[in-house]
Scaffold this active site. Structure first.
Site, PDB file in Angstrom:
ATOM      1  N   SER A  67      48.299  33.018  48.218  1.00 56.64           N
ATOM      2  CA  SER A  67      47.897  32.901  46.810  1.00 56.64           C
ATOM      3  C   SER A  67      48.695  33.777  45.862  1.00 56.64           C
ATOM      4  O   SER A  67      48.666  33.563  44.655  1.00 56.64           O
ATOM      5  CB  SER A  67      46.404  33.204  46.650  1.00 56.64           C
ATOM      6  N   LYS A 104      44.523  39.765  43.784  1.00 55.33           N
ATOM      7  CA  LYS A 104      44.866  38.895  42.661  1.00 55.33           C
ATOM      8  C   LYS A 104      45.320  39.741  41.479  1.00 55.33           C
ATOM      9  O   LYS A 104      45.071  40.939  41.414  1.00 55.33           O
ATOM     10  CB  LYS A 104      43.658  38.055  42.204  1.00 55.33           C
TER      11      LYS A 104
END
Length: 146
Positions: A67, A104
């Site tokens: 990701s 993230k």
């Protein structure tokens, strides 16, 4: 290092070391034409001193997943995470979200928080009051194998 594993990241804590470090040649390695070898200045280099600002609050974690590939974080990379740093907009953070760890990019705007992946195949996550959410630490460095 001491390991502690979760579903998506494997965490390590740095161990104290009395070693002087590894030999380091402070010359700059040319990526163009070869440089003369006569100017080598041999020193000792400790990666702990280079990468760890706060030993008591620093951890390592191995990346699992894709990701964050757009930010250069790839599967099996080793992250250096400092828990003493303040979370800020646009920093890359390790977060505990609804029972799982994730890494993230933080987006903080007008009192709202989003976790933004750096891969278009993954959704942006808006944090709400219903989420169990903790910003666990800020990524300061990435160590890669080549």
């Amino acid at each position: 290092m001491i390991a502690n594993e979760s579903n998506s990241l494997t965490f390590f804590t740095p161990e104290a070391s009395n070693e002087l470090g590894t030999v380091f040649f402070d010359t700059g390695i040319s990526c163009g034409f070869p440089a003369p070898a006569e100017d080598f200045n041999e020193q000792r280099l400790s990666l702990d001193k280079e990468l760890v600002r706060n030993r008591e609050t620093t951890f390592f974690a191995r990346v699992s997943g894709q990701s964050m590939i757009g930010a250069g974080l790839e599967d099996n990379d080793l992250l250096v995470i400092d828990r003493s740093l303040e979370p800020q907009n646009n920093r890359i953070a390790v977060c505990f979200l609804d029972g799982e760890f994730t890494v993230k990019r933080l987006r903080v705007e007008q009192g709202e928080i989003w976790l933004k992946p750096e891969n278009p195949n993954y959704p942006i996550i808006k944090i709400t009051e219903e989420n169990e959410f903790i910003i666990w630490g800020i990524v300061t460095n990435v160590i890669k194998k080549v």
